[in-house]
Scaffold this motif. Sequence first.
Motif, PDB file in Angstrom:
ATOM      1  N   ASP A   1       0.838  -1.190   0.000  1.00 18.03           N
ATOM      2  CA  ASP A   1       0.000   0.000   0.000  1.00 18.03           C
ATOM      3  C   ASP A   1       0.876   1.244   0.000  1.00 18.03           C
ATOM      4  OD1 ASP A   1      -2.177   1.693   0.222  1.00 18.03           O
ATOM      5  OD2 ASP A   1      -2.517   1.272   2.351  1.00 18.03           O
ATOM      6  N   HIS A   2       0.806   2.026  -1.072  1.00 15.67           N
ATOM      7  CA  HIS A   2       1.546   3.287  -1.142  1.00 15.67           C
ATOM      8  C   HIS A   2       0.747   4.343  -0.390  1.00 15.67           C
ATOM      9  CE1 HIS A   2       4.151   1.475  -4.070  1.00 15.67           C
ATOM     10  NE2 HIS A   2       3.111   1.192  -4.832  1.00 15.67           N
ATOM     11  N   ARG A   3       1.419   5.051   0.520  1.00 13.78           N
ATOM     12  CA  ARG A   3       0.741   6.067   1.316  1.00 13.78           C
ATOM     13  C   ARG A   3       1.416   7.416   1.116  1.00 13.78           C
ATOM     14  NH1 ARG A   3      -0.920   2.599   6.520  1.00 13.78           N
ATOM     15  NH2 ARG A   3      -2.018   0.982   5.345  1.00 13.78           N
ATOM     16  N   VAL A   4       0.575   8.460   1.104  1.00 11.87           N
ATOM     17  CA  VAL A   4       1.046   9.798   0.767  1.00 11.87           C
ATOM     18  C   VAL A   4       0.507  10.806   1.787  1.00 11.87           C
ATOM     19  CG1 VAL A   4       0.949  11.616  -1.001  1.00 11.87           C
ATOM     20  CG2 VAL A   4       1.146   9.218  -1.689  1.00 11.87           C
ATOM     21  N   ARG A   5       1.345  11.795   2.084  1.00 10.27           N
ATOM     22  CA  ARG A   5       0.942  12.910   2.943  1.00 10.27           C
ATOM     23  C   ARG A   5       1.614  14.181   2.439  1.00 10.27           C
ATOM     24  NH1 ARG A   5       1.881  14.057   9.419  1.00 10.27           N
ATOM     25  NH2 ARG A   5       0.441  15.811   9.455  1.00 10.27           N
ATOM     26  N   THR A   6       0.841  15.269   2.401  1.00  8.51           N
ATOM     27  CA  THR A   6       1.378  16.570   1.999  1.00  8.51           C
ATOM     28  C   THR A   6       2.335  17.080   3.073  1.00  8.51           C
ATOM     29  OG1 THR A   6      -0.624  17.091   0.767  1.00  8.51           O
ATOM     30  CG2 THR A   6       0.759  18.933   1.392  1.00  8.51           C
ATOM     31  N   LEU A   7       3.481  17.595   2.640  1.00 10.77           N
ATOM     32  CA  LEU A   7       4.459  18.158   3.580  1.00 10.77           C
ATOM     33  C   LEU A   7       4.046  19.570   3.962  1.00 10.77           C
ATOM     34  CD1 LEU A   7       7.174  18.089   5.079  1.00 10.77           C
ATOM     35  CD2 LEU A   7       8.247  18.884   2.956  1.00 10.77           C
ATOM     36  N   ARG A   8       3.942  19.798   5.269  1.00  4.97           N
ATOM     37  CA  ARG A   8       3.659  21.135   5.803  1.00  4.97           C
ATOM     38  C   ARG A   8       4.809  21.540   6.714  1.00  4.97           C
ATOM     39  NH1 ARG A   8      -1.939  21.052   8.730  1.00  4.97           N
ATOM     40  NH2 ARG A   8      -0.896  22.825   9.697  1.00  4.97           N
ATOM     41  N   ALA A   9       5.438  22.660   6.404  1.00 11.97           N
ATOM     42  CA  ALA A   9       6.591  23.126   7.187  1.00 11.97           C
ATOM     43  C   ALA A   9       6.258  23.329   8.659  1.00 11.97           C
ATOM     44  CB  ALA A   9       7.142  24.423   6.602  1.00 11.97           C
TER      45      ALA A   9
END
Length: 126
Positions: free
Chosen positions: A113-121
């Motif tokens: 399962d490929h999982r993704v999250r947006t990077l927030r500084a």
Amino acid sequence: MQRIHDARELKAIALRADAATRCNCPVGACTGWESVGDERWPAEQMTPLGSLRDPHVAEPTFEEQHAAGTRYESPDAPIAPAYFPYNRCDLWQCGQCHRLLLRYTEFGGYYIDHRVRTLRADLVAD
């Protein structure tokens, strides 16, 4: 792929990014960790920027870092490069909106399962 060594370096990358607030690519918002299969991952417009994985560590920790009662899937969970799952991530940039995305692969007994999250500084932490 270059190695991103720590939270300070990751935060500096995030602060330099010219990210749009919205993107209409099939990845979606991914404010917390989301499953994003190959059918949703627009590989042709994604550029790899670096890896948070330490090549000298064969089996990175599965310990997570959570402040104030956050959980793995929480949109406000800290992004802590030394902890799971960030210690297994690669950093990507969308060529359409310039958004930065963290991506890792979860391996289960019978699935990948490929999982993704947006990077927030503002969420990057030691």
